[in-house]
Write an enzyme that holds these catalytic residues in place. Structure first.
Site, PDB file in Angstrom:
ATOM      1  N   HIS A 150       0.844  -1.181   0.000  1.00 26.02           N
ATOM      2  CA  HIS A 150       0.000   0.000   0.000  1.00 26.02           C
ATOM      3  C   HIS A 150       0.882   1.234   0.000  1.00 26.02           C
ATOM      4  O   HIS A 150       1.920   1.245   0.643  1.00 26.02           O
ATOM      5  CB  HIS A 150      -0.915   0.008   1.233  1.00 26.02           C
ATOM      6  CG  HIS A 150      -2.095   0.886   1.056  1.00 26.02           C
ATOM      7  ND1 HIS A 150      -2.071   2.232   1.324  1.00 26.02           N
ATOM      8  CD2 HIS A 150      -3.348   0.606   0.601  1.00 26.02           C
ATOM      9  CE1 HIS A 150      -3.253   2.742   1.043  1.00 26.02           C
ATOM     10  NE2 HIS A 150      -4.046   1.798   0.599  1.00 26.02           N
ATOM     11  N   ASP A 180      -8.039  -5.468   0.207  1.00 26.85           N
ATOM     12  CA  ASP A 180      -8.545  -6.255  -0.908  1.00 26.85           C
ATOM     13  C   ASP A 180      -8.143  -7.712  -0.862  1.00 26.85           C
ATOM     14  O   ASP A 180      -8.651  -8.522  -1.639  1.00 26.85           O
ATOM     15  CB  ASP A 180      -8.069  -5.640  -2.232  1.00 26.85           C
ATOM     16  CG  ASP A 180      -8.821  -4.365  -2.534  1.00 26.85           C
ATOM     17  OD1 ASP A 180      -9.987  -4.286  -2.112  1.00 26.85           O
ATOM     18  OD2 ASP A 180      -8.250  -3.466  -3.157  1.00 26.85           O
TER      19      ASP A 180
HETATM   20  N1  CMC Z   1       3.950  -7.410  -4.902  1.00 26.89           N
HETATM   21  C1  CMC Z   1       5.303  -7.445  -5.037  1.00 26.89           C
HETATM   22  N2  CMC Z   1       6.114  -6.391  -4.874  1.00 26.89           N
HETATM   23  C2  CMC Z   1       5.532  -5.228  -4.543  1.00 26.89           C
HETATM   24  C3  CMC Z   1       4.147  -5.116  -4.364  1.00 26.89           C
HETATM   25  C4  CMC Z   1       3.350  -6.269  -4.568  1.00 26.89           C
HETATM   26  N3  CMC Z   1       2.010  -6.215  -4.408  1.00 26.89           N
HETATM   27  N4  CMC Z   1       3.843  -3.841  -4.046  1.00 26.89           N
HETATM   28  C5  CMC Z   1       5.000  -3.175  -4.004  1.00 26.89           C
HETATM   29  N5  CMC Z   1       6.025  -4.007  -4.306  1.00 26.89           N
HETATM   30  C6  CMC Z   1       7.455  -3.673  -4.330  1.00 26.89           C
HETATM   31  C7  CMC Z   1       7.816  -2.803  -5.534  1.00 26.89           C
HETATM   32  O1  CMC Z   1       8.190  -3.602  -6.637  1.00 26.89           O
HETATM   33  C8  CMC Z   1       8.961  -1.991  -4.965  1.00 26.89           C
HETATM   34  O2  CMC Z   1      10.104  -2.811  -4.959  1.00 26.89           O
HETATM   35  P1  CMC Z   1      11.594  -2.129  -5.158  1.00 26.89           P
HETATM   36  O3  CMC Z   1      11.787  -1.245  -3.963  1.00 26.89           O
HETATM   37  O4  CMC Z   1      12.512  -3.287  -5.242  1.00 26.89           O
HETATM   38  O5  CMC Z   1      11.508  -1.363  -6.455  1.00 26.89           O
HETATM   39  C9  CMC Z   1       8.569  -1.755  -3.506  1.00 26.89           C
HETATM   40  O6  CMC Z   1       7.710  -2.870  -3.175  1.00 26.89           O
HETATM   41  C10 CMC Z   1       7.832  -0.455  -3.260  1.00 26.89           C
HETATM   42  O7  CMC Z   1       6.714  -0.443  -4.106  1.00 26.89           O
HETATM   43  P2  CMC Z   1       6.131   0.848  -4.842  1.00 26.89           P
HETATM   44  O8  CMC Z   1       5.626   0.431  -6.202  1.00 26.89           O
HETATM   45  O9  CMC Z   1       7.107   1.979  -4.765  1.00 26.89           O
HETATM   46  O10 CMC Z   1       4.927   1.212  -3.899  1.00 26.89           O
HETATM   47  P3  CMC Z   1       3.745   2.187  -4.255  1.00 26.89           P
HETATM   48  O11 CMC Z   1       3.416   2.908  -3.014  1.00 26.89           O
HETATM   49  O12 CMC Z   1       4.056   3.029  -5.448  1.00 26.89           O
HETATM   50  O13 CMC Z   1       2.553   1.204  -4.694  1.00 26.89           O
HETATM   51  C11 CMC Z   1       0.631  -0.187  -4.620  1.00 26.89           C
HETATM   52  C12 CMC Z   1       1.499   0.827  -3.874  1.00 26.89           C
HETATM   53  C13 CMC Z   1      -0.666  -0.429  -3.844  1.00 26.89           C
HETATM   54  C14 CMC Z   1       0.238   0.386  -6.021  1.00 26.89           C
HETATM   55  C15 CMC Z   1       1.453  -1.495  -4.802  1.00 26.89           C
HETATM   56  O14 CMC Z   1       1.840  -1.991  -3.535  1.00 26.89           O
HETATM   57  C16 CMC Z   1       0.656  -2.552  -5.559  1.00 26.89           C
HETATM   58  O15 CMC Z   1       0.608  -2.507  -6.783  1.00 26.89           O
HETATM   59  N6  CMC Z   1       0.030  -3.541  -4.833  1.00 26.89           N
HETATM   60  C17 CMC Z   1      -0.756  -4.548  -5.478  1.00 26.89           C
HETATM   61  C18 CMC Z   1      -2.104  -3.980  -5.889  1.00 26.89           C
HETATM   62  C19 CMC Z   1      -3.027  -3.820  -4.704  1.00 26.89           C
HETATM   63  O16 CMC Z   1      -3.223  -4.731  -3.906  1.00 26.89           O
HETATM   64  N7  CMC Z   1      -3.684  -2.648  -4.655  1.00 26.89           N
HETATM   65  C20 CMC Z   1      -4.717  -2.367  -3.644  1.00 26.89           C
HETATM   66  C21 CMC Z   1      -4.344  -1.289  -2.701  1.00 26.89           C
HETATM   67  S1  CMC Z   1      -5.498  -1.286  -1.313  1.00 26.89           S
HETATM   68  C22 CMC Z   1      -6.973  -0.746  -1.989  1.00 26.89           C
HETATM   69  C23 CMC Z   1      -6.988   0.697  -2.189  1.00 26.89           C
HETATM   70  O17 CMC Z   1      -6.970   1.444  -1.172  1.00 26.89           O
HETATM   71  O18 CMC Z   1      -7.034   1.128  -3.345  1.00 26.89           O
END
Ligand code: CMC
Length: 426
Positions: free
Chosen positions: A304, A361
């Site tokens: 998240h 989720d």
């Molecule tokens: N699975 C594997 N790796 C992950 C995941 C995941 N679900 N989420 C983040 N990472 C890794 C990402 O690759 C990065 O790694 P590195 O530091 O090596 O580059 C690190 O963790 C930080 O991730 P980020 O992309 O910078 O984090 P963000 O804040 O930009 O993204 C997110 C947040 C929710 C978009 C992402 O965690 C994600 O895509 N999760 C899966 C989709 C999901 O479950 N979304 C629902 C969110 S809750 C409902 C809502 O409120 O909308």
């Protein structure tokens, strides 16, 4: 609110930047002086930008805390009904007995939709995704409520919020019924909000003895509460940005629904079930996790932007999941699969180092599936519940002076400044 300053120094000149403290959470730095100094701030993904001041929801991502109007989410989910939470989001306080009766009555009164609206449904292919239908029909409400709607009038804004919260379950159920080729069911006055939604989803006109299952309608109500608001996320920011132009509020909510649809946001609940289907059985979990760590796929329902600890909504969701599966006597192999994924993710250094915990989720899809809701409707249910949050933010914005939202950019394109005639182009 400001009691100290940070300083921006450019070419020996100091620009004071007021530090502003809220009631909870990190203070913010007012960066307005950057303009005078000749700069914009650069923050892709709005990772450190607070574009608004708000009194609705507070999140401490490090602690895993979520408060609506100051109340913890687990207490709201376990002790209040969704409509009481909606009232609190809209008005700042939980309703007293009289306010509750009045609010519930208003919601009941506005739950029907204009009969002409059914023609919008008929314009969609019968296999259209229900989120596509929702973007269309909620946007179409703006055609029904436009000329007489004055967004500067508090009373008009209030009735808009009531109409939206009241009509969303009806429209959501209609989008499902349309995809099934079944007749639309109209809301019943003797059912509460969640009961009515399940009735409109699952009853048919032939079903004269339709009975509510309280375990399922209570779980549905809790799911609504757990999705009611989440401060300045992508869809809420979209609603605020669209609203900042003075646009019709029904169109603004349709923009929020569009933003919610993506798998990084509200579409994740659908994606979790697709992921569990793809993994198939527990034997395939290790191989799937290796793919995640090689960054070929994401572990949906994990991670998240704000929570770097357990999502407090996921905790309540997990308890509700156990209740529903227990009451229905369901022994879903998907749950076993989900538990194995959760266990590995909570122990594996890849996830631990990145603070990747289950989010709301991860469990909601399993409960919704047990209730009998098809996967394509998961995000629609999120949209239904989040409408209360979206419209509360829209109301908050309209109740104080605001500016049109207009971000800046770092331009890295060409600087030709000279037109190239067709014959001279390579
Ligand atoms: N699975 C594997 N790796 C992950 C995941 C995941 N679900 N989420 C983040 N990472 C890794 C990402 O690759 C990065 O790694 P590195 O530091 O090596 O580059 C690190 O963790 C930080 O991730 P980020 O992309 O910078 O984090 P963000 O804040 O930009 O993204 C997110 C947040 C929710 C978009 C992402 O965690 C994600 O895509 N999760 C899966 C989709 C999901 O479950 N979304 C629902 C969110 S809750 C409902 C809502 O409120 O909308």
């Amino acid at each position: 609110m400001s009691n100290s300053n940070a300083t921006l120094t450019v070419d020996g000149k100091d620009y004071p930047l007021p530090i502003i403290k809220g009631t909870l959470g990190r203070p913010v730095i007012d960066v307005a002086a950057f303009q005078e100094a000749g700069f914009w701030t650069y923050d892709p993904g709005f990772k450190v930008t607070a574009p608004v001041e708000s009194k609705i929801t507070f999140i401490d991502g490090g602690k895993g805390e979520l408060l609506h109007r100051g109340y913890p989410i687990d207490e709201l989910a376990n002790n209040a009904e969704y409509l009481e939470v909606c009232y609190a989001l809209l008005h700042g306080e939980l309703p007293n007995a009289e306010q509750k009766t009045d609010f519930y009555e208003k919601i009941r009164k506005h739950s029907g939709v204009h009969d002409q609206l059914r023609r919008f449904f008929e314009g969609f292919r019968r296999d259209a995704h229900p989120m596509a239908i929702m973007v269309g029909v909620v946007g179409a409400l703006s055609a029904f409520y436009h000329d007489g709607l004055d967004v500067s009038d508090e009373k008009h804004r209030e009735i808009t919020a009531i109409r939206l919260i009241a009509k969303m379950p009806t429209l959501a159920a209609m989008s499902y019924k349309y995809s099934r080729g079944e007749p639309f069911m109209y809301p019943r006055n003797d059912f509460n909000y969640a009961q009515n939604f399940l009735y409109m989803m699952f009853a048919t006109p032939a079903d004269v003895d339709y009975k509510d299952n309280p375990v399922l309608s209570n779980a549905m109500d809790k799911i609504f509460t757990l999705h009611a608001d989440h401060e300045q996320n992508a869809s809420t920011s979209t609603v605020r940005l669209a609203g900042s132009t003075g646009a019709n509020p029904y169109a603004c909510i349709a923009a929020g629904i569009a933003a919610l649809w993506g798998p990084s946001h509200g579409g994740a609940n659908e994606a979790v079930l697709e992921m569990l289907d793809e993994i198939g059985t527990v034997e395939n979990v290790d191989e799937f996790m290796e793919k995640v760590k090689r960054k070929e796929v994401k572990l949906m329902g994990f991670g998240h932007r704000v929570y770097k600890n357990f999502d407090p909504r996921a905790k309540v969701m997990k308890e509700t999941c156990d209740e529903v599966l227990g009451a229905l006597g369901i022994n879903d192999p998907k749950l076993e699969l989900a538990m194995k994924l959760e266990k590995i993710a909570l122990e594996d250094p890849y996830f631990v180092e990145r603070n990747l915990y289950p989010n709301v989720d991860f469990y909601s899809g399993i409960i919704l599936k047990a209730i009998g809701i098809p996967t394509s409707m998961f995000t629609v249910i999120f949209a239904l519940a989040r409408t209360a949050g979206w419209i509360s933010h829209w109301l908050e914005m309209h109740s104080t002076p605001f500016k049109i939202g207009r971000p800046r950019q770092l331009y890295t394109g060409q600087a030709r400044r000279e037109f190239v005639k067709l014959e001279d182009r390579k």
